[in-house]
Design a protein around this motif. Sequence first.
Motif: not given
Length: 321
Positions: A267-271, A279-281, A316-321
């Motif tokens: 995944g791509t890390v986003i703020s 989005d995925i946590i 938590p780290v937020f991810l985007r696909y």
Amino acid sequence: MLLVINLLSSFEIFEEYRLFFTRLPFPRRAQRAASATVATGAISLGYATAALASPAGTPADAGDLPAQHPETAQTAELTVAPISADTEASWGGAEIPEVEVTPLWEQPKQIAKARRLASDPEVVATAAVHLRADASLKADSLTIVPEGAELGTDADAVTQGKFTRVYTEDGLTGFIATRLLDDYVVEAVETAATASTSSSSSASTSSAAASGSYASIVSAALSQVGSAYAYASATPGAFDCSGLVSWAYAQVGISVPHSSSAIRAAGTVISSADAQPGDIIWSPGHVSIYLGNGQQVEAVGPGSGVQQTSIWQSSPVFLRY
């Protein structure tokens, strides 16, 4: 011999008296009674005479055996041999049977735990290495872990000396030298950062294309609230954490790995400020779907299943696909 002679003499006397009494003019019954009395007396007289003729204190039939005076009798002394330190002794105690204990790596619950943790690997083997039964080079080898093998660890990695306890996807629990392990999460972060830098424009395009589908992802995930938790499952009605995420994304045609660590790597890390519903946590060993306003939908764990909850992860780290 003396006794025999005395008895014969007594019988001669008895015979003379018997003849005397038979000549008397008495009834026959009285004659018989008198004869018996005389006979008894004669026999008694014979025994008495023999007794007087025998030596004092010695039985008449003692023969030639010497008499032992009572005062000269002695008792043999009882001796007991002392027990020395080198004396072999058999105490006869029953031996305590050895209790067989099932090794940790063979216990069913531990096997299930190992597979669960290995499904979200935290470390990678940097070389082919023995998986030891204990934190020692002298411990038995359970298997040989190949180079590049992804291994699970406890939430807080357990280290004993120079070893770390790890778990394999085959369900084994053992120890590997810490120096031969790399942090899988750090490696994943570097991979994600490189991919983000090299293709930031394509990531933005992909994000824009996917944004229209995020509402459907959220709806799909919320439709499974109340489902049971099942390890390694991604089927409606039963999910684990990464199974729920991969299934929800699959409903809009987006392929997401069924592994929290693999999801983190791809995944791509986003703020958090840029995060949007769908989005995925990610947090170590766990993933969920962001709903906005501090909420998420997740497969919590055994006994809890799929629920909508407040974000409880500390970082938590937020991810985007």
